[in-house]
Design a protein around this motif. Structure first.
Motif, PDB file in Angstrom:
ATOM      1  N   ARG A  21     -85.861 -14.793 -28.749  1.00  0.00           N
ATOM      2  CA  ARG A  21     -84.948 -14.870 -29.903  1.00  0.00           C
ATOM      3  C   ARG A  21     -83.555 -14.321 -29.577  1.00  0.00           C
ATOM      4  N   GLY A  22     -83.441 -13.523 -28.534  1.00  0.00           N
ATOM      5  CA  GLY A  22     -82.146 -12.928 -28.198  1.00  0.00           C
ATOM      6  C   GLY A  22     -81.675 -11.920 -29.229  1.00  0.00           C
ATOM      7  N   PRO A 435     -82.550 -21.174 -21.046  1.00  0.00           N
ATOM      8  CA  PRO A 435     -83.379 -20.159 -20.401  1.00  0.00           C
ATOM      9  C   PRO A 435     -83.202 -20.053 -18.894  1.00  0.00           C
ATOM     10  N   GLN A 436     -82.490 -21.018 -18.247  1.00  0.00           N
ATOM     11  CA  GLN A 436     -82.362 -21.012 -16.790  1.00  0.00           C
ATOM     12  C   GLN A 436     -80.899 -21.179 -16.384  1.00  0.00           C
ATOM     13  N   VAL A 439     -80.192 -22.603 -12.755  1.00  0.00           N
ATOM     14  CA  VAL A 439     -80.534 -24.022 -12.632  1.00  0.00           C
ATOM     15  C   VAL A 439     -79.483 -24.894 -13.314  1.00  0.00           C
ATOM     16  N   THR A 440     -79.070 -24.491 -14.498  1.00  0.00           N
ATOM     17  CA  THR A 440     -78.057 -25.243 -15.243  1.00  0.00           C
ATOM     18  C   THR A 440     -76.740 -25.300 -14.478  1.00  0.00           C
ATOM     19  N   LEU A 441     -76.325 -24.165 -13.938  1.00  0.00           N
ATOM     20  CA  LEU A 441     -75.067 -24.107 -13.193  1.00  0.00           C
ATOM     21  C   LEU A 441     -75.135 -24.949 -11.924  1.00  0.00           C
ATOM     22  N   ASN A 475     -80.802 -14.509 -11.586  1.00  0.00           N
ATOM     23  CA  ASN A 475     -79.893 -15.650 -11.503  1.00  0.00           C
ATOM     24  C   ASN A 475     -78.805 -15.427 -10.462  1.00  0.00           C
ATOM     25  N   PHE A 476     -78.366 -14.193 -10.287  1.00  0.00           N
ATOM     26  CA  PHE A 476     -77.440 -13.840  -9.202  1.00  0.00           C
ATOM     27  C   PHE A 476     -78.057 -14.234  -7.863  1.00  0.00           C
TER      28      PHE A 476
END
Length: 577
Positions: A21-22, A435-436, A439-441, A475-476
């Motif tokens: 939910r953030g 959520p990823q 991957v999106t970048l 993600n880094f």
């Protein structure tokens, strides 16, 4: 893989979930809906709070609500403390787990991954493992906690005490079956303490310890512990320095693990000699379903021996041998031997002929200690260019611009979340990539032809490292991994130094990052500590960072730089012998 009860609970909605939910829960008022849902749930088998951020007062309220639910069995509390101070985490954990204890619940699965608990968080966690509620835990998931060898040793000791207390209680003996502790920098010290626990338990079915800096010294202790756990079905030691001698130790114990279904030794530098040891050891493992040995510098001869064994294993349906050095012909021959395997991955690393096996095996047999030659340097560093503080990219095509300004991608033309984040790398724009994010970048960057792909990945990684958002370390790392795979060592090192502000980009009209943040240097230290990085990159970063620490403009971050230099020195030490 067996299907555990918690999955059935999730499928049937036997619990409460606020996953993803953030939300930011600080006060009792903030968490009122969660407390209400817990109180109203008549059969609370699981509580899932992943992907929110929990403060001390809010944790206290949730803990109180849990006191009336002795039926709770599953606590899914990963990624729960983003942006929290270190001293908040142990207090919040203490309140949550105290509620479980006071309820008299028999907790069976505890997932605390991605919470940066670290050694400082252990006072909030360790006491729980002296309570009867902990005696029932069968699955413990603590990936990416920043435990380090110190925190891991403390944790393992607490679990040994849990086992001892449970045996004396006459109630229920602690029988952990699944243990996941990936990316926690356990090194040899922490791993050897975990091995003591494993040997004492004797009930393990799955052990996952990828990316922990484990060397053959600790592999030996793990092997001894594995012998005492005959029900092991899964062993995952991916991205540790097992080497051929560690593979030989594993080969001594694997034949006794007749229930083994999955073995993952990818990125473990076992080479051809290690592959031959493993081949001999698994020939009689009739229940083996999956084996992963990718990126191990295995030559054609080692691959052929391995394939000749794997083809006769009746249950095998997944084989990953990609990223080795079989050569094109070797891949064809090995692929032919294993053509009946349902899922076979065998892509060659660099297309070499893979015929120099004898050299590789002789090096292994001599016990070459230079284990940090984890990736051969494809090109030599141009020392003169580096020492002069070059303003140009090394080996970077002149037809493409160096990324250098905040306006890297024009979000006015491309309105995607990826472009918005690159143009304005705020926490708000980062959250839109969930959520990823990585991957999106990466998907977005592959569509861009006006900038180098690896430059974009590194630029995004550096900006992500400054944020305190969900899974930013993960993600880094993923973005830096993607950058490494797309260029050579020189290109990666140079782009990294540009993004850190040490080298000016070729086109001066684009002002780049002037100073890296403390979080960036910490993230880089962790990446270089545990990832497969060419020696060239270590040398480049060492040269410029050592200059930076002597400059007044970098005094604020001197302690982080010194830690970074210490990591580099440790990783390069074997190569200097």
């Amino acid at each position: 893989m067996a299907k555990y009860r918690y999955e059935e609970y999730l499928e049937n909605g036997l619990g409460v979930s606020f996953k993803g939910r953030g939300l930011s829960w600080n006060s009792a008022e903030d968490v009122a809906l969660v407390v209400q849902a817990i109180k109203e749930c008549r059969n609370l088998k699981y509580l899932e709070l992943e992907g929110n951020t929990l403060g001390v007062e809010a944790a206290k309220e949730i803990g109180k609500a849990l006191e009336s639910h002795p039926e709770l069995e599953v606590a899914l509390w990963k990624d729960l403390f983003t942006g929290r101070l270190k001293n908040e985490i142990p207090k919040a954990l203490d309140y949550l787990l105290a509620g479980v204890d006071l309820a008299g619940a028999h907790l069976q699965r505890l997932d605390l991954s991605d919470n940066a608990i670290g050694p400082v968080g252990m006072p909030g966690l360790a006491p729980f493992f002296r309570t009867p509620s902990s005696f029932y835990i069968e699955e413990l998931i603590v990936n990416n906690e920043g435990l380090g060898a110190e925190g891991g040793s403390t944790f393992a000791t607490a679990l040994l005490e849990c086992l001892d207390l449970s045996e004396k209680s006459g109630e229920r003996v602690f029988q952990m079956k699944v243990f996941q502790c990936g990316r926690n920098r356990q090194d040899n010290k922490g791993t050897m303490n975990w091995a003591k626990l494993f040997g004492a338990l004797g009930t393990l079915e799955e052990v996952h310890m990828p990316q922990n800096g484990i060397n053959p010294i600790a592999i030996k202790e793990l092997c001894t512990a594995f012998k005492d756990n005959p029900n092991l079905r899964v062993i995952n030691l991916e991205d540790n320095t097992v080497r051929h001698d560690g593979a030989e130790m594993l080969a001594e114990v694997l034949p006794s693990l007749v229930k083994l279904e999955e073995l993952n030794l990818s990125d473990c530098l076992i080479k051809s000699a290690g592959a031959k040891h493993i081949s001999t050891a698994i020939r009689d493992l009739q229940q083996l379903k999956s084996i992963q040995l990718c990126s191990n510098e295995i030559k054609k001869s080692g691959g052929m021996i391995l394939a000749s064994i794997l083809r006769n294993l009746p249950s095998l349906n997944f084989v990953n041998l990609s990223g080795n050095e079989f050569g094109d012909h070797g891949c064809e021959e090995i692929g032919h031997l294993l053509s009946h395997i349902n899922e076979l991955l065998i892509e060659d690393d660099d297309g070499e002929d893979g015929e120099d096996d004898e050299v590789d095996e002789n090096e292994d047999d001599e016990g070459d200690e230079n284990w940090d030659d984890i990736e051969e340097e494809k090109t030599e560093l141009d020392e003169d260019k580096v020492k002069s503080g070059s303003k140009h990219f090394i080996d970077s095509p002149v037809t493409k611009q160096p990324i250098s300004s905040v306006k890297v991608l024009d979000s006015q033309v491309d309105n995607s979340p990826a472009s918005k984040f690159i143009d304005c790398p705020t926490i708000e724009n980062y959250m839109k990539l969930l959520p990823q994010p990585a991957v999106t970048l990466v998907e977005q960057f592959r569509k861009k032809t006006d900038y180098e792909f690896h430059d974009l990945c590194i630029y995004a990684a550096v900006n992500i490292s400054k944020l305190r958002g969900p899974n930013t370390p993960e993600n880094f790392n993923r973005l830096l991994d993607a950058a490494q795979l797309s260029t050579n060592a020189n290109g990666f090192a140079t782009s990294l130094l540009v993004c850190l502000g040490y080298i000016k980009p070729e086109n001066r009209k684009y002002p780049f990052l002037s100073k890296p943040s403390e979080l960036t240097i910490k993230a880089l230290s962790e990446y270089l500590r545990s990832s497969r990085v060419p020696v060239t990159v270590f040398r480049c970063v060492q040269l410029f960072v050592s200059r930076g620490t002597s400059s007044d403009s970098f005094n604020i971050l001197n302690s982080e730089y010194k830690n970074l230099l210490s990591v580099i020195k440790t990783r390069m030490a074997p190569c200097m012998k």
